[in-house]
Design a protein around this motif. Sequence first.
Motif, PDB file in Angstrom:
ATOM      1  N   ALA A   1      94.084 -36.183   9.260  1.00 31.98           N
ATOM      2  CA  ALA A   1      94.962 -36.207  10.771  1.00 31.98           C
ATOM      3  C   ALA A   1      93.709 -35.566  11.665  1.00 31.98           C
ATOM      4  O   ALA A   1      92.713 -35.780  11.492  1.00 31.98           O
ATOM      5  CB  ALA A   1      96.450 -35.501  11.209  1.00 31.98           C
ATOM      6  N   PRO A   2      93.947 -36.402  12.437  1.00 30.99           N
ATOM      7  CA  PRO A   2      93.181 -36.694  13.848  1.00 30.99           C
ATOM      8  C   PRO A   2      93.307 -34.499  14.118  1.00 30.99           C
ATOM      9  O   PRO A   2      94.686 -34.049  13.847  1.00 30.99           O
ATOM     10  CB  PRO A   2      93.431 -37.586  15.174  1.00 30.99           C
ATOM     11  N   ARG A   3      92.427 -34.080  15.069  1.00 30.55           N
ATOM     12  CA  ARG A   3      91.837 -33.000  15.430  1.00 30.55           C
ATOM     13  C   ARG A   3      91.559 -32.776  16.459  1.00 30.55           C
ATOM     14  O   ARG A   3      90.551 -34.217  16.963  1.00 30.55           O
ATOM     15  CB  ARG A   3      91.891 -32.010  14.509  1.00 30.55           C
TER      16      ARG A   3
ATOM     17  N   VAL B   1      86.485 -31.595  21.566  1.00 33.51           N
ATOM     18  CA  VAL B   1      86.685 -32.691  21.157  1.00 33.51           C
ATOM     19  C   VAL B   1      87.688 -33.276  21.091  1.00 33.51           C
ATOM     20  O   VAL B   1      88.452 -32.820  19.786  1.00 33.51           O
ATOM     21  CB  VAL B   1      84.964 -33.627  20.545  1.00 33.51           C
ATOM     22  N   ALA B   2      88.036 -34.623  20.873  1.00 31.70           N
ATOM     23  CA  ALA B   2      89.416 -35.249  19.627  1.00 31.70           C
ATOM     24  C   ALA B   2      88.576 -35.914  18.681  1.00 31.70           C
ATOM     25  O   ALA B   2      87.337 -36.790  18.899  1.00 31.70           O
ATOM     26  CB  ALA B   2      90.007 -36.204  20.401  1.00 31.70           C
ATOM     27  N   GLU B   3      88.720 -35.607  17.799  1.00 31.12           N
ATOM     28  CA  GLU B   3      88.065 -35.969  16.459  1.00 31.12           C
ATOM     29  C   GLU B   3      88.813 -36.829  15.730  1.00 31.12           C
ATOM     30  O   GLU B   3      89.767 -35.973  15.615  1.00 31.12           O
ATOM     31  CB  GLU B   3      87.366 -35.152  16.049  1.00 31.12           C
ATOM     32  N   LEU B   4      88.825 -37.978  14.495  1.00 27.94           N
ATOM     33  CA  LEU B   4      89.269 -38.966  13.829  1.00 27.94           C
ATOM     34  C   LEU B   4      89.170 -37.911  12.905  1.00 27.94           C
ATOM     35  O   LEU B   4      88.040 -37.678  12.515  1.00 27.94           O
ATOM     36  CB  LEU B   4      88.698 -40.539  14.342  1.00 27.94           C
TER      37      LEU B   4
ATOM     38  N   LEU C   1      98.083 -42.846  21.101  1.00 22.60           N
ATOM     39  CA  LEU C   1      97.867 -41.943  19.417  1.00 22.60           C
ATOM     40  C   LEU C   1      98.309 -40.667  19.289  1.00 22.60           C
ATOM     41  O   LEU C   1      98.648 -40.393  18.095  1.00 22.60           O
ATOM     42  CB  LEU C   1      96.235 -42.324  18.703  1.00 22.60           C
ATOM     43  N   GLY C   2      98.210 -40.061  20.691  1.00 14.30           N
ATOM     44  CA  GLY C   2      99.175 -39.125  19.853  1.00 14.30           C
ATOM     45  C   GLY C   2      98.040 -37.952  20.191  1.00 14.30           C
ATOM     46  O   GLY C   2      98.160 -36.864  19.401  1.00 14.30           O
ATOM     47  N   LEU C   3      96.721 -37.972  20.151  1.00 17.03           N
ATOM     48  CA  LEU C   3      95.047 -37.323  19.864  1.00 17.03           C
ATOM     49  C   LEU C   3      95.156 -36.150  20.851  1.00 17.03           C
ATOM     50  O   LEU C   3      95.117 -35.091  20.265  1.00 17.03           O
ATOM     51  CB  LEU C   3      93.953 -38.297  19.864  1.00 17.03           C
ATOM     52  N   THR C   4      95.942 -36.485  21.883  1.00 12.29           N
ATOM     53  CA  THR C   4      95.454 -34.934  22.705  1.00 12.29           C
ATOM     54  C   THR C   4      97.087 -35.235  23.811  1.00 12.29           C
ATOM     55  O   THR C   4      98.214 -36.198  23.673  1.00 12.29           O
ATOM     56  CB  THR C   4      94.502 -35.244  24.130  1.00 12.29           C
ATOM     57  N   GLU C   5      97.341 -34.248  24.393  1.00 10.38           N
ATOM     58  CA  GLU C   5      99.029 -34.037  25.463  1.00 10.38           C
ATOM     59  C   GLU C   5      99.018 -33.291  26.549  1.00 10.38           C
ATOM     60  O   GLU C   5      98.114 -31.885  25.932  1.00 10.38           O
ATOM     61  CB  GLU C   5      99.916 -33.438  24.633  1.00 10.38           C
TER      62      GLU C   5
END
Length: 138
Positions: free
Chosen positions: A4-6, A58-61, A99-103
């Motif tokens: 999952a993305p993280r 960082v947001a990573e796929l 896409l819900g990667l960050t909130e």
Amino acid sequence: MKGAPRVRHARLADLTRVAELAAEHASYEEAAPPAPDLAERLGVLLFDTANPRLRCLVAELPDSEVVGYATCAPELSTWDGREYLHMDCLFLRSGNRGLGLTEVQWQTPAWNEGAVRFYDRIGAGVKEKLRYTLPVQG
């Protein structure tokens, strides 16, 4: 793609990508582009072992592509007489938003009716919770 993305702490190897994303961020905000040596400048601010001045996530796929970043730095609160972290930037590439990667989460006192009305009007959801503080000795 597996997993999952993280969201994770930036590494030295991420700095060129973070600088590229910062250039996209500047363009998105119709601002001047960052300094050409931004990756090197960020390296000093993030990884100075004696006194790091900046934090970066960082947001990573799942395929390890870094598609966003958030930075924060210590600031001072006059009212509290101490440091806190101030988020300076939060950016996700265009195709990765929603896409819900960050909130982003924040809080306001329940009695602050003007803020509550504003947050409700922009579609923010509320989560009831109690806020505790405990001074840490040492």
